[in-house]
Design a protein around this motif. Sequence first.
Motif, PDB file in Angstrom:
ATOM      1  N   PHE A   8      45.003  22.986  22.225  1.00  0.00           N
ATOM      2  CA  PHE A   8      44.911  23.578  23.556  1.00  0.00           C
ATOM      3  C   PHE A   8      44.034  24.835  23.541  1.00  0.00           C
ATOM      4  O   PHE A   8      44.113  25.653  22.628  1.00  0.00           O
ATOM      5  N   GLY A   9      43.180  24.956  24.547  1.00  0.00           N
ATOM      6  CA  GLY A   9      42.350  26.143  24.682  1.00  0.00           C
ATOM      7  C   GLY A   9      42.323  26.605  26.132  1.00  0.00           C
ATOM      8  O   GLY A   9      42.784  25.888  27.031  1.00  0.00           O
ATOM      9  N   VAL A  10      41.782  27.808  26.371  1.00  0.00           N
ATOM     10  CA  VAL A  10      41.733  28.328  27.730  1.00  0.00           C
ATOM     11  C   VAL A  10      40.345  28.889  28.040  1.00  0.00           C
ATOM     12  O   VAL A  10      39.664  29.430  27.166  1.00  0.00           O
ATOM     13  N   TYR A  11      39.949  28.712  29.287  1.00  0.00           N
ATOM     14  CA  TYR A  11      38.746  29.343  29.824  1.00  0.00           C
ATOM     15  C   TYR A  11      39.207  30.279  30.928  1.00  0.00           C
ATOM     16  O   TYR A  11      39.632  29.842  31.996  1.00  0.00           O
ATOM     17  N   LEU A  12      39.174  31.575  30.660  1.00  0.00           N
ATOM     18  CA  LEU A  12      39.540  32.567  31.661  1.00  0.00           C
ATOM     19  C   LEU A  12      38.269  33.326  32.046  1.00  0.00           C
ATOM     20  O   LEU A  12      37.823  34.219  31.334  1.00  0.00           O
ATOM     21  N   SER A  13      37.680  32.931  33.155  1.00  0.00           N
ATOM     22  CA  SER A  13      36.450  33.588  33.588  1.00  0.00           C
ATOM     23  C   SER A  13      36.737  35.024  34.014  1.00  0.00           C
ATOM     24  O   SER A  13      37.657  35.281  34.792  1.00  0.00           O
ATOM     25  N   PRO A  14      35.954  35.984  33.511  1.00  0.00           N
ATOM     26  CA  PRO A  14      36.161  37.371  33.950  1.00  0.00           C
ATOM     27  C   PRO A  14      35.529  37.656  35.316  1.00  0.00           C
ATOM     28  O   PRO A  14      35.676  38.766  35.833  1.00  0.00           O
ATOM     29  N   TRP A  15      34.863  36.667  35.897  1.00  0.00           N
ATOM     30  CA  TRP A  15      34.136  36.891  37.150  1.00  0.00           C
ATOM     31  C   TRP A  15      35.055  36.654  38.353  1.00  0.00           C
ATOM     32  O   TRP A  15      34.866  35.730  39.116  1.00  0.00           O
ATOM     33  N   ASP A  16      36.052  37.502  38.505  1.00  0.00           N
ATOM     34  CA  ASP A  16      36.981  37.396  39.635  1.00  0.00           C
ATOM     35  C   ASP A  16      36.504  38.343  40.736  1.00  0.00           C
ATOM     36  O   ASP A  16      37.018  39.455  40.907  1.00  0.00           O
ATOM     37  N   ARG A  17      35.540  37.906  41.518  1.00  0.00           N
ATOM     38  CA  ARG A  17      34.900  38.772  42.515  1.00  0.00           C
ATOM     39  C   ARG A  17      35.848  39.194  43.625  1.00  0.00           C
ATOM     40  O   ARG A  17      35.573  40.156  44.340  1.00  0.00           O
ATOM     41  N   ASN A  18      36.951  38.472  43.793  1.00  0.00           N
ATOM     42  CA  ASN A  18      37.850  38.761  44.911  1.00  0.00           C
ATOM     43  C   ASN A  18      38.879  39.837  44.591  1.00  0.00           C
ATOM     44  O   ASN A  18      39.594  40.294  45.483  1.00  0.00           O
ATOM     45  N   HIS A  19      38.978  40.225  43.309  1.00  0.00           N
ATOM     46  CA  HIS A  19      39.951  41.255  42.969  1.00  0.00           C
ATOM     47  C   HIS A  19      39.474  42.616  43.487  1.00  0.00           C
ATOM     48  O   HIS A  19      38.299  42.968  43.333  1.00  0.00           O
ATOM     49  N   PRO A  20      40.368  43.375  44.128  1.00  0.00           N
ATOM     50  CA  PRO A  20      39.932  44.660  44.727  1.00  0.00           C
ATOM     51  C   PRO A  20      39.369  45.648  43.706  1.00  0.00           C
ATOM     52  O   PRO A  20      38.605  46.554  44.081  1.00  0.00           O
ATOM     53  N   LYS A  21      39.712  45.515  42.455  1.00  0.00           N
ATOM     54  CA  LYS A  21      39.205  46.446  41.447  1.00  0.00           C
ATOM     55  C   LYS A  21      37.967  45.922  40.720  1.00  0.00           C
ATOM     56  O   LYS A  21      37.464  46.578  39.796  1.00  0.00           O
ATOM     57  N   TYR A  22      37.487  44.760  41.141  1.00  0.00           N
ATOM     58  CA  TYR A  22      36.285  44.220  40.519  1.00  0.00           C
ATOM     59  C   TYR A  22      35.114  45.188  40.708  1.00  0.00           C
ATOM     60  O   TYR A  22      34.891  45.706  41.795  1.00  0.00           O
ATOM     61  N   GLY A  23      34.392  45.414  39.612  1.00  0.00           N
ATOM     62  CA  GLY A  23      33.273  46.350  39.668  1.00  0.00           C
ATOM     63  C   GLY A  23      33.648  47.750  39.240  1.00  0.00           C
ATOM     64  O   GLY A  23      32.815  48.659  39.296  1.00  0.00           O
ATOM     65  N   THR A  24      34.894  47.947  38.785  1.00  0.00           N
ATOM     66  CA  THR A  24      35.352  49.265  38.327  1.00  0.00           C
ATOM     67  C   THR A  24      35.899  49.146  36.911  1.00  0.00           C
ATOM     68  O   THR A  24      36.270  48.050  36.464  1.00  0.00           O
ATOM     69  N   PRO A  25      36.003  50.254  36.170  1.00  0.00           N
ATOM     70  CA  PRO A  25      36.575  50.197  34.814  1.00  0.00           C
ATOM     71  C   PRO A  25      37.999  49.670  34.801  1.00  0.00           C
ATOM     72  O   PRO A  25      38.423  49.038  33.825  1.00  0.00           O
ATOM     73  N   GLU A  26      38.750  49.903  35.891  1.00  0.00           N
ATOM     74  CA  GLU A  26      40.136  49.450  35.949  1.00  0.00           C
ATOM     75  C   GLU A  26      40.242  47.921  35.935  1.00  0.00           C
ATOM     76  O   GLU A  26      41.273  47.363  35.526  1.00  0.00           O
ATOM     77  N   TYR A  27      39.188  47.241  36.381  1.00  0.00           N
ATOM     78  CA  TYR A  27      39.241  45.779  36.392  1.00  0.00           C
ATOM     79  C   TYR A  27      39.359  45.221  34.971  1.00  0.00           C
ATOM     80  O   TYR A  27      40.003  44.188  34.757  1.00  0.00           O
ATOM     81  N   ASN A  28      38.756  45.895  34.011  1.00  0.00           N
ATOM     82  CA  ASN A  28      38.886  45.440  32.618  1.00  0.00           C
ATOM     83  C   ASN A  28      40.337  45.481  32.151  1.00  0.00           C
ATOM     84  O   ASN A  28      40.759  44.679  31.320  1.00  0.00           O
TER      85      ASN A  28
END
Length: 343
Positions: A8-28
Motif C-alpha cells: 500500500f502507498g499514498v499520494y498526498l498532493s501538497p497542492w491544496d489551493r482551497n485551504h485558507p492557509k495555502y500560500g503561507t508558512p503555516e500551510y506547511n
Amino acid sequence: CKRNGLKFGVYLSPWDRNHPKYGTPEYNDVYANTLTELLTGYGPLFEIWWDGANGEGPNDKKQVYDFPRFEKLVKKYQPNAVIFSDIGPGCRWAGNEQGTVNETNWCMLDTAGFGRGETGPPSATLQTGQENGRAWIPAECDVSIRPGWFYHSEEDEKVKTPEELFRIYLQSVGRGANLILNVPPDRNGRIFARDSMNLAAFGDKLKSAFDKNLVLRKDCFVSGGQTPLLNRTLTDGDIETAYFFPAPKTGKSPYAEIDLGSEQSFNCLKVQEKLRRQGQHVKAFSVEAWTGGQWKELIRSTTIGARKILTFPEVRAQKVRINILASNGPVALGEIQVYKIEG
C-alpha cells in the motif's frame, strides 16, 4: 490491499489551493500534520508519491513547499517507504504521463541543483536517466486507463484497451521501469464496468503472454571470449543466480547461447541484469537466432537493467543468442527467457 497481498502507498498532493492557509508558512504545518496521520495510522507503507504540482490559490499566493521537512517525517515514521518524485530519492518520474520510458533507461541520476516540479530535471533526462549519475534513482511510469485521472462519464468510450495497456507495459516494465496504472472510481465509488473488464483482460493477456518460458532449464553456453562453457544459471528461473561476463573488447563480444532442444517459434525475449550488489552495466546488446544454417540478427537494443522485454517478427529456430556489444564494466546477467506471444 492486505487481503490480496498488495503493498500500500499514498499520494498526498501538497497542492491544496482551497485551504485558507495555502500560500503561507503555516500551510506547511497543515500538510505535515496530514502527512503524519497517513504515515502513522494505516500500517506499513510501500511508497510515498509526490509530484511537483504547484500554483496560485484563490488568494493569488503560491506555496513554497518544505519538502526537506516532509522527507524527514517519512524517514522517521516509514523508513522503508520508497519516495517518488522528479528527484526521488527512491524512484524518479519518467518525464511524461503516457506510462512509457525511453528504450535507453539508466537507473542513475544526478539531482544536485534540481527540485520537484518546475525546478526538476529536464524530461529528456528523466526519460533516459544518466549512465554516470551519482544516485540510484530508477524510473517509475504513471498513466491513467482513461484520458484523465478522474472519472468523467464522457470518457466511458475512451478507456484504454487491453492491447493498448499491453503496449504501455512493454514500454515501461519492458524497459526496466515500474508502472503505476491509474484506475479511477466512478461517482458511486466503484470501478466502472468497462475499466474493470479491460483491466481484467489486460491481466489475462499478461499471464498468457509470459506463461510458457521456452528456454526454462534449457542448456545455455556462455562465453567471455574463450571456449563456450555449459552454464544453466541464466535459464534456471532464478534472478539471484547470475553469470558474470567481462566487458566486451574490440572484436570480442561476450555471449550467451541457448539451445531450445528443437526448432520452435518465438517472437519475444526477456533478459535481466542482476542489479543487487552488481549494478547496471549493459550499454548495447543484440539478439540472434540460428536459422537456415547461420546466425540471423533479430533485434538490437541498448540498456537492460531490471529487465528488457523485446518483441520482433516471429522466427522459427532451435538456438537463440544474446551478444553483449558494449558495457561500462563487467556484466552480471541473471536470467534469459524466450516466449511466443499471441495476438
